[in-house]
Design a protein around this motif. Structure first.
Motif, PDB file in Angstrom:
ATOM      1  N   VAL A   1       0.835  -1.194   0.000  1.00 29.72           N
ATOM      2  CA  VAL A   1       0.000   0.000   0.000  1.00 29.72           C
ATOM      3  C   VAL A   1       0.875   1.252   0.000  1.00 29.72           C
ATOM      4  O   VAL A   1       1.967   1.263   0.575  1.00 29.72           O
ATOM      5  CB  VAL A   1      -0.948   0.000   1.228  1.00 29.72           C
ATOM      6  CG1 VAL A   1      -0.180   0.035   2.524  1.00 29.72           C
ATOM      7  CG2 VAL A   1      -1.951   1.151   1.153  1.00 29.72           C
TER       8      VAL A   1
ATOM      9  N   VAL B   1      -2.978  -0.101   8.398  1.00 30.78           N
ATOM     10  CA  VAL B   1      -3.692  -0.622   7.230  1.00 30.78           C
ATOM     11  C   VAL B   1      -3.408  -2.117   7.119  1.00 30.78           C
ATOM     12  O   VAL B   1      -2.262  -2.550   7.232  1.00 30.78           O
ATOM     13  CB  VAL B   1      -3.246   0.075   5.929  1.00 30.78           C
ATOM     14  CG1 VAL B   1      -4.071  -0.444   4.747  1.00 30.78           C
ATOM     15  CG2 VAL B   1      -3.363   1.576   6.042  1.00 30.78           C
ATOM     16  N   LYS B   2      -4.454  -2.891   6.867  1.00 30.84           N
ATOM     17  CA  LYS B   2      -4.285  -4.295   6.530  1.00 30.84           C
ATOM     18  C   LYS B   2      -5.044  -4.544   5.231  1.00 30.84           C
ATOM     19  O   LYS B   2      -6.255  -4.395   5.170  1.00 30.84           O
ATOM     20  CB  LYS B   2      -4.823  -5.203   7.636  1.00 30.84           C
ATOM     21  CG  LYS B   2      -4.545  -6.687   7.352  1.00 30.84           C
ATOM     22  CD  LYS B   2      -4.982  -7.566   8.509  1.00 30.84           C
ATOM     23  CE  LYS B   2      -4.649  -9.032   8.227  1.00 30.84           C
ATOM     24  NZ  LYS B   2      -5.057  -9.922   9.335  1.00 30.84           N
ATOM     25  N   VAL B   3      -4.303  -4.877   4.190  1.00 33.27           N
ATOM     26  CA  VAL B   3      -4.913  -5.118   2.883  1.00 33.27           C
ATOM     27  C   VAL B   3      -5.580  -6.485   2.895  1.00 33.27           C
ATOM     28  O   VAL B   3      -4.937  -7.504   3.156  1.00 33.27           O
ATOM     29  CB  VAL B   3      -3.863  -5.043   1.761  1.00 33.27           C
ATOM     30  CG1 VAL B   3      -4.519  -5.304   0.407  1.00 33.27           C
ATOM     31  CG2 VAL B   3      -3.171  -3.682   1.756  1.00 33.27           C
TER      32      VAL B   3
ATOM     33  N   ARG C   1      -7.428  -6.664  -3.212  1.00 34.54           N
ATOM     34  CA  ARG C   1      -7.392  -5.598  -4.212  1.00 34.54           C
ATOM     35  C   ARG C   1      -8.608  -5.689  -5.123  1.00 34.54           C
ATOM     36  O   ARG C   1      -9.150  -6.762  -5.351  1.00 34.54           O
ATOM     37  CB  ARG C   1      -6.129  -5.682  -5.081  1.00 34.54           C
ATOM     38  CG  ARG C   1      -4.863  -5.291  -4.374  1.00 34.54           C
ATOM     39  CD  ARG C   1      -3.691  -5.222  -5.352  1.00 34.54           C
ATOM     40  NE  ARG C   1      -3.678  -3.961  -6.066  1.00 34.54           N
ATOM     41  CZ  ARG C   1      -3.799  -3.832  -7.373  1.00 34.54           C
ATOM     42  NH1 ARG C   1      -4.008  -4.898  -8.133  1.00 34.54           N
ATOM     43  NH2 ARG C   1      -3.745  -2.646  -7.950  1.00 34.54           N
TER      44      ARG C   1
ATOM     45  N   ALA D   1      -9.982  -3.308   2.765  1.00 34.43           N
ATOM     46  CA  ALA D   1      -8.848  -3.109   3.670  1.00 34.43           C
ATOM     47  C   ALA D   1      -9.361  -2.720   5.044  1.00 34.43           C
ATOM     48  O   ALA D   1     -10.426  -2.094   5.175  1.00 34.43           O
ATOM     49  CB  ALA D   1      -7.914  -2.034   3.128  1.00 34.43           C
TER      50      ALA D   1
ATOM     51  N   GLU E   1     -13.229  -1.851   8.536  1.00 32.96           N
ATOM     52  CA  GLU E   1     -13.198  -2.417   7.192  1.00 32.96           C
ATOM     53  C   GLU E   1     -13.787  -1.418   6.192  1.00 32.96           C
ATOM     54  O   GLU E   1     -14.900  -0.931   6.348  1.00 32.96           O
ATOM     55  CB  GLU E   1     -13.981  -3.735   7.128  1.00 32.96           C
ATOM     56  CG  GLU E   1     -13.898  -4.387   5.750  1.00 32.96           C
ATOM     57  CD  GLU E   1     -14.456  -5.796   5.711  1.00 32.96           C
ATOM     58  OE1 GLU E   1     -15.093  -6.145   4.699  1.00 32.96           O
ATOM     59  OE2 GLU E   1     -14.258  -6.541   6.697  1.00 32.96           O
TER      60      GLU E   1
ATOM     61  N   ASN F   1      -8.930   0.612  -6.363  1.00 33.56           N
ATOM     62  CA  ASN F   1      -7.825   0.366  -5.436  1.00 33.56           C
ATOM     63  C   ASN F   1      -7.305   1.633  -4.779  1.00 33.56           C
ATOM     64  O   ASN F   1      -6.263   1.610  -4.125  1.00 33.56           O
ATOM     65  CB  ASN F   1      -6.695  -0.366  -6.161  1.00 33.56           C
ATOM     66  CG  ASN F   1      -7.046  -1.810  -6.433  1.00 33.56           C
ATOM     67  OD1 ASN F   1      -7.412  -2.553  -5.522  1.00 33.56           O
ATOM     68  ND2 ASN F   1      -6.976  -2.213  -7.694  1.00 33.56           N
TER      69      ASN F   1
ATOM     70  N   TYR G   1      -5.429   5.849   0.251  1.00 30.24           N
ATOM     71  CA  TYR G   1      -4.664   4.611   0.382  1.00 30.24           C
ATOM     72  C   TYR G   1      -4.760   3.861  -0.952  1.00 30.24           C
ATOM     73  O   TYR G   1      -5.853   3.484  -1.377  1.00 30.24           O
ATOM     74  CB  TYR G   1      -5.226   3.742   1.506  1.00 30.24           C
ATOM     75  CG  TYR G   1      -5.220   4.399   2.861  1.00 30.24           C
ATOM     76  CD1 TYR G   1      -4.190   4.154   3.771  1.00 30.24           C
ATOM     77  CD2 TYR G   1      -6.243   5.275   3.244  1.00 30.24           C
ATOM     78  CE1 TYR G   1      -4.186   4.753   5.027  1.00 30.24           C
ATOM     79  CE2 TYR G   1      -6.246   5.885   4.488  1.00 30.24           C
ATOM     80  CZ  TYR G   1      -5.210   5.619   5.375  1.00 30.24           C
ATOM     81  OH  TYR G   1      -5.202   6.224   6.615  1.00 30.24           O
TER      82      TYR G   1
ATOM     83  N   LEU H   1      -3.943   0.548  -2.908  1.00 30.12           N
ATOM     84  CA  LEU H   1      -3.560  -0.846  -2.706  1.00 30.12           C
ATOM     85  C   LEU H   1      -2.731  -1.308  -3.902  1.00 30.12           C
ATOM     86  O   LEU H   1      -3.203  -1.289  -5.041  1.00 30.12           O
ATOM     87  CB  LEU H   1      -4.801  -1.725  -2.548  1.00 30.12           C
ATOM     88  CG  LEU H   1      -5.825  -1.258  -1.500  1.00 30.12           C
ATOM     89  CD1 LEU H   1      -6.878  -2.345  -1.289  1.00 30.12           C
ATOM     90  CD2 LEU H   1      -5.162  -0.883  -0.183  1.00 30.12           C
TER      91      LEU H   1
ATOM     92  N   ASP I   1      -1.989  -7.683  -3.963  1.00 25.80           N
ATOM     93  CA  ASP I   1      -2.954  -8.480  -3.230  1.00 25.80           C
ATOM     94  C   ASP I   1      -2.210  -9.403  -2.264  1.00 25.80           C
ATOM     95  O   ASP I   1      -1.212 -10.029  -2.646  1.00 25.80           O
ATOM     96  CB  ASP I   1      -3.788  -9.314  -4.199  1.00 25.80           C
ATOM     97  CG  ASP I   1      -5.114  -9.720  -3.586  1.00 25.80           C
ATOM     98  OD1 ASP I   1      -5.086 -10.443  -2.578  1.00 25.80           O
ATOM     99  OD2 ASP I   1      -6.151  -9.312  -4.121  1.00 25.80           O
TER     100      ASP I   1
END
Length: 665
Positions: free
Chosen positions: A101, A116-118, A121, A370, A376, A382, A391, A393, A396
């Motif tokens: 990211v 951030v937690k992806v 995508r 994300a 969430e 993206n 943000y 992304l 993936d």
């Protein structure tokens, strides 16, 4: 030169012995001097015009580089250039810069930290052929082996760009003999010959069922195979093998739609008007049979309504149609007015209708997901904008085997903001210096424009040096340029309503008197101001007037004054520049001051300005003076021609008289 002058000059000096040309030239020297004076005034006006235009181009350069909405990174009128943010993103597990990211901030962003937690995508919907679309490379009918001799004949194969000629080593009377040599060690067979040429496991040669037909297939990653005639007509074996030269297991996208049809497994048909017609996402397309497949796909790809890209993948021999937009709602729907035309069947694709379950060749679009600060977030693209941060992304998690928290730190880009201001100040100082140099240049009256006669007596370098000196000081103490400089200096230091700081308080000051308005920057002081009070710095430079937010040439003087008091420094400079170089007219029909004075290329003012009219006046005056000059010159030549005639007559009479008196020679 008139005819009378020419004829008169031919008689010069024959009887009188006078140098008629010199006498007439000297007689008219005062007239010529008067013409030269007007010509010199015209030349000075042209030089002044060019110097005014140089200043115009300086101002245009400032506007183009630092006041253009199409150049957002350097547009000093935009508030975003004073609230730029840098964001560093680090993988919590590795401590390395994140590959998942990236983050950027808008003008309203705030410094701080985020996590951030992806999760996923966004991707686009896609439909591809469920099977190969091109016919297999097979003999057109049973081969003519029993009655033909193959030995010494050849075919040419091109595999993925590599071309080899295969020459038969024996006469093969059966299909089994042809392919494998029939078990005879003395015969290699076509398969072995091809393996020797290209390497094993690239091209496979097979018999088609129980027929005397042969099939060529690519294997193990090899893709495009084409078969051509042998190297000469007598050596060509394609007619024996019943292979049409140029046959390939892939279509050529540069062929016409008409020529591609027989190469397809399933042929599409043209309507009664020789058109191929179908609809993609409610956009109807119609193509002539002579249109190339490449042009057809290009037309589809450029259409905003269909909003898809179509391509032919030569590697897989599949058509691929993808939505241009990412997200789970993406759809690809192809219809034919008459299904009998078989375009959809020919390219072997299924429609993409969201939430329709598993469909062959269909990949549904996905939304981006994300966890941002443990919330969430779902978007169709993206780029996820949350609380004035964007943000993006990049990858993936399932493709990277990375499933960790990404730590984001957002800071004001003090150095970037400072650099933009510094570069503008440098450009501003260059402009002010150039204009001030014009205003202070001394004018030397001894250097006036050269006449044509003077130039004839000088070298090119001497002429260049003279004219360089003659051009100096032409705009000394010029009222227009003085007003531009004074307006800009005043605009930078007059207070702004609602703004409690000024240039001096943030470290930007004018130098000593001799620098005539150049700006100096205290780097530490300016960076501290940006860091500690970025909103005030932003307003100082880019604040818009709440009463008159936009510049118009038709604003009244009262409106201009209100706008001036309320707007930031760069807005003021923009107004001053426009006042001088605008190609638009004010309520009185006047363009910018410099354009009214000297004009500029590619605008009506080029031949509609004060100096142009002045030059035109000089040219008309010179035309009249030259007419008068030539009239006087012709008159003098006629007089001397008459004198010459009279002298000839007198000489003739004298000689006759002397002859009568016996005194002749």
């Amino acid at each position: 030169m008139t005819i009378s002058r020419i004829n008169s000059m031919r008689l010069t000096g024959l009887a009188t012995g006078l140098d008629t040309d010199s006498i007439i030239k000297n007689t008219l020297s005062i007239e010529r001097m008067r013409i030269d004076v007007v010509s010199q005034k015209k030349q000075v006006a042209e030089w002044k015009r060019d110097q005014y235009r140089e200043v115009t181009n300086l101002l245009r350069g400032i506007k183009s580089e630092y006041m253009d909405v199409l150049k957002p990174s350097t547009n000093m009128l935009s508030q975003s250039n004073y609230k730029k943010y840098t964001a560093s993103t680090v993988d919590s597990a590795t401590g390395q810069t994140s590959t998942l990211v990236s983050v950027s901030g808008t003008v309203n962003a705030m410094s701080g930290s985020h996590s951030v937690k992806v999760l996923q995508r966004a991707s686009a919907a896609q439909a591809q052929s469920t099977e190969n679309v091109t016919q297999e490379l097979i003999s057109t009918r049973d081969m003519n082996l029993s009655s033909a001799k193959l030995k010494g004949k050849s075919i040419t194969l091109t595999l993925d760009g590599v071309t080899k000629e295969i020459t038969f080593d024996a006469d093969y009377s059966t299909t089994d003999d042809l392919i494998t040599g029939g078990g005879d060690p003395a015969k290699k067979g076509l398969q072995k010959l091809i393996n020797e040429a290209f390497g094993a496991d690239k091209i496979e040669v097979l018999q088609v069922g129980t027929d005397d037909k042969i099939k060529f297939s690519t294997v193990s990653g090899a893709t495009k195979l084409s078969i051509y005639s042998g190297s000469s007509e007598t050596k060509d074996a394609t007619s024996i093998l019943r292979i049409t030269p140029g046959t390939s297991n892939r279509i050529n996208i540069y062929d016409s739609l008409e020529n591609i049809v027989p190469k397809m497994k399933t042929a599409w048909k043209f309507d009664e008007n020789d058109k191929l017609k179908f609809t993609i996402n409610n956009k109807t397309f119609e193509f002539d049979r002579t249109t190339s497949l490449s042009n057809m796909m290009s037309t589809i790809n450029g259409d905003e309504t269909a909003n898809v890209t179509m391509r032919y993948d030569e590697t897989t021999d599949h058509f691929v149609i993808a939505s241009k937009e990412t997200g789970a709602a993406g759809a690809i729907i192809i219809n034919e007015e008459d299904p009998g035309y078989n375009f959809v069947s020919a390219i072997s694709v299924n429609n993409v209708i969201p939430n329709s379950g598993d469909v062959d060749g269909v990949t549904y679009g996905k939304d981006a997901k994300a966890l941002i600060d443990e919330q969430e977030i779902t978007r169709s693209t993206n780029s996820l904008s949350v609380n004035d941060l964007t943000y993006t992304l990049l990858r993936d998690p399932k493709d990277t085997e990375v499933d960790t928290i990404q730590n984001v730190t957002v800071d004001l880009d003090v150095d970037g903001i400072y650099e933009n201001i510094q570069k503008f100040v440098e450009k501003y100082n260059e402009m002010i210096t150039t204009i001030n140099n014009r205003l202070s240049e001394k004018y030397d009256r001894n250097y006036v424009p050269l006449t044509d006669e003077q130039k004839e007596a000088m070298s090119e370098k001497e002429i260049e040096n003279w004219e360089e000196q003659a051009k100096t000081g032409l705009l000394r103490n010029d009222a227009i340029l003085e007003k531009i400089v004074m307006d800009m200096r005043r605009a930078l230091f007059d207070p702004i309503e609602g703004v409690n700081i000024n240039l001096t308080s943030i470290g930007i000051t004018t130098g000593v008197y001799t620098e005539k308005g150049k700006l100096n920057i205290d780097e530490t002081k300016l960076k501290n101001a940006i860091q500690n009070d970025s909103d005030a710095v932003m307003n100082l430079f880019s604040q818009k007037s709440s009463s008159e937010p936009a510049y118009y040439r038709t604003l009244s003087q009262e409106q201009r004054e209100i706008r001036y008091d309320e707007e930031g420094l760069f807005q003021r400079l923009y107004d001053i520049i426009e006042d001088n170089i605008s190609t638009f007219s004010d309520s009185g029909g006047r363009k910018g001051v410099l354009l009214e004075k000297a004009g500029i290329q590619a605008d009506r003012s080029y031949t509609n300005n004060m100096i142009y009219n002045e030059i035109l006046g000089y040219e008309k005056r010179m035309d009249l003076m030259w007419d008068n000059y030539y009239s006087k010159e012709d008159s003098l030549y006629k007089k001397y021609a008459n004198l010459e005639t009279a002298m000839n007559q007198l000489n003739n009479q004298t000689n006759s008289l002397l002859a009568q008196l016996g005194m002749g020679s």
